[in-house]
Write a protein that holds these residues in place. Sequence first.
Motif, mmCIF file in Angstrom:
data_model
loop_
_atom_site.group_PDB
_atom_site.id
_atom_site.type_symbol
_atom_site.label_atom_id
_atom_site.label_comp_id
_atom_site.label_asym_id
_atom_site.label_seq_id
_atom_site.Cartn_x
_atom_site.Cartn_y
_atom_site.Cartn_z
ATOM 1 N N GLY A 13 -17.285 78.717 -44.959
ATOM 2 C CA GLY A 13 -16.117 77.841 -44.853
ATOM 3 C C GLY A 13 -16.449 76.366 -44.777
ATOM 4 N N LEU A 14 -17.719 75.989 -45.041
ATOM 5 C CA LEU A 14 -18.102 74.583 -44.942
ATOM 6 C C LEU A 14 -18.578 73.976 -46.267
ATOM 7 C CD1 LEU A 14 -20.127 74.597 -41.571
ATOM 8 C CD2 LEU A 14 -17.688 74.173 -41.926
ATOM 9 N N PRO A 15 -18.136 74.481 -47.428
ATOM 10 C CA PRO A 15 -18.632 73.915 -48.688
ATOM 11 C C PRO A 15 -18.288 72.444 -48.811
ATOM 12 C CG PRO A 15 -16.690 75.247 -49.105
ATOM 13 C CD PRO A 15 -17.089 75.504 -47.674
ATOM 14 N N GLY A 16 -19.248 71.689 -49.315
ATOM 15 C CA GLY A 16 -19.042 70.256 -49.498
ATOM 16 C C GLY A 16 -19.648 69.410 -48.402
ATOM 17 N N LEU A 17 -19.959 70.021 -47.252
ATOM 18 C CA LEU A 17 -20.589 69.255 -46.179
ATOM 19 C C LEU A 17 -22.066 69.054 -46.504
ATOM 20 C CD1 LEU A 17 -19.133 70.651 -42.819
ATOM 21 C CD2 LEU A 17 -18.304 68.815 -44.271
ATOM 22 N N SER A 18 -22.600 67.915 -46.096
ATOM 23 C CA SER A 18 -24.000 67.634 -46.389
ATOM 24 C C SER A 18 -24.648 66.881 -45.241
ATOM 25 C CB SER A 18 -24.123 66.811 -47.673
ATOM 26 O OG SER A 18 -23.505 65.538 -47.507
ATOM 27 N N VAL A 19 -25.969 66.924 -45.209
ATOM 28 C CA VAL A 19 -26.755 66.112 -44.279
ATOM 29 C C VAL A 19 -27.749 65.314 -45.126
ATOM 30 C CG1 VAL A 19 -26.479 67.690 -42.337
ATOM 31 C CG2 VAL A 19 -28.431 67.978 -43.866
ATOM 32 N N PRO A 20 -28.101 64.092 -44.691
ATOM 33 C CA PRO A 20 -28.853 63.192 -45.575
ATOM 34 C C PRO A 20 -30.351 63.429 -45.672
ATOM 35 C CG PRO A 20 -28.312 62.074 -43.531
ATOM 36 C CD PRO A 20 -27.607 63.400 -43.483
ATOM 37 N N GLN A 21 -30.980 64.018 -44.648
ATOM 38 C CA GLN A 21 -32.439 64.106 -44.667
ATOM 39 C C GLN A 21 -32.932 65.308 -43.870
ATOM 40 O OE1 GLN A 21 -35.226 62.988 -46.813
ATOM 41 N NE2 GLN A 21 -33.523 61.552 -46.789
ATOM 42 N N ALA A 22 -32.674 66.483 -44.392
ATOM 43 C CA ALA A 22 -33.100 67.716 -43.728
ATOM 44 C C ALA A 22 -34.507 68.106 -44.161
ATOM 45 C CB ALA A 22 -32.131 68.849 -44.056
ATOM 46 N N GLU A 23 -35.142 68.929 -43.325
ATOM 47 C CA GLU A 23 -36.413 69.543 -43.704
ATOM 48 C C GLU A 23 -36.174 71.033 -43.840
ATOM 49 O OE1 GLU A 23 -39.388 68.601 -40.837
ATOM 50 O OE2 GLU A 23 -39.675 66.556 -41.579
ATOM 51 N N VAL A 24 -36.651 71.623 -44.928
ATOM 52 C CA VAL A 24 -36.477 73.057 -45.154
ATOM 53 C C VAL A 24 -37.841 73.686 -45.408
ATOM 54 C CG1 VAL A 24 -34.085 73.049 -45.948
ATOM 55 C CG2 VAL A 24 -35.902 72.530 -47.569
ATOM 56 N N GLU A 25 -38.023 74.890 -44.890
ATOM 57 C CA GLU A 25 -39.313 75.562 -44.993
ATOM 58 C C GLU A 25 -39.104 77.058 -45.160
ATOM 59 O OE1 GLU A 25 -43.390 76.117 -42.297
ATOM 60 O OE2 GLU A 25 -41.666 75.004 -41.516
#
Length: 405
Positions: free
Chosen positions: A200-212
């Motif tokens: 239910g949160l499509p379109g939300l974003s964060v500017p500088q995440a780290e993914v692993e």
Amino acid sequence: MKVYIVGGGAAGFFSAIQIAENCPEAEVHILEAGQRFLQKVKISGGGRCNLTHACWTPKELVKHYPRGEKALLGPFHRFACGDTMDWFEKRGVPLKIEKDGRVFPQSNSSQSIVDCLMQAAEAAGVQLHLQQRVSQIKPLEEGGYFLATKGGAEYKADKLVLAAGSSAPIWAVLAEMGLNIVPAVPSLFTFNSKDFRLKGLPGLSVPQAEVEVLGQKNLKARGPLLITHWGLSGPGILRLSAWGARKLFDLDYRFNLRVNWLGWERQTLAEELQLLKKDWAKKQLSKTSPFSEIPNRLWRRLLYAAGIKEDKSWANLSKKELLGLEEELTACEIKVVGKSTFKDEFVTAGGVDLDQMNFKTFETKAFKGLYIAGELLNIDAITGGFNFQAAWTGGWSIGQDFLPK
């Protein structure tokens, strides 16, 4: 001399233009399998065409290529991003560099790039042929190459350039000729997930995440992260998919992803949360996200995942709840259950083994007069205009071999 280019995309057109301009006596033909030329150029970058990147040092530029880093270093010393920009601007296409380094035409329309390439090809005398799907390539004993199409057309090329993109049929033909083909797998794709935090949160974003990717050594990336209807996307995810293309294929795109939504060190976050516990003591946690990077709706979802009730105030947070919040913000585990193609930037990892190529001219070592450029090679990059840059550089390098000796 007759030169045939198989493939009417970026690498094919740039090769044809360079050859025709450097060797005016050559008869240059482009054979395109589809109904339109430069189709991928047309749709790339959301229709704006991210044609290169503002990266000026070859050693830095090659770091954006999960496959092809060593092979491209020499070619990039001869023709790289600044050269590409200069080439298009001299032909009447003003360009602009955006904050993230991506380069676009000032018109914000890929049609500017398409028109420029079409006009340059026609001005150089390149002959264009649509709906010519090459199905057969044979080296001739007397030199040159025999080509046949599915429609029954036949051609004889003195020299041949293959720039047909990620083409399984062309790879199959090259394999029959004896070239080693690295099996192709997708690169640059988004992740599918049914995790409740994302629902239910499509379109939300964060500017500088780290993914692993958990369980895989050094398979991590950093960048903007976007929540979609199907899971996760954005530059950070696309970079991770490029660097991990083969490993993720082997995992059948099912793995656990650790997300650091802020991209902060855990100790830094722990100190910040202690300050918030003191400074925002009477405030209710669920009312407002204390981090501008995290939208309120996502913040509330992370609170729920950490087991923190909606009416909880900062002052009343227990040590266990603080640790749970730290975990959700910096080491949130999301189960990935598949992938989706990122249509505008889709590329593959795999293709002609790079050891078989001479990267001064992009000619094959085994077959004189046979050149290969673009995605047929086992070269691919992250997003940001780097895949196009490899195509321009390959085409330019091929053209240099047609200069008068």
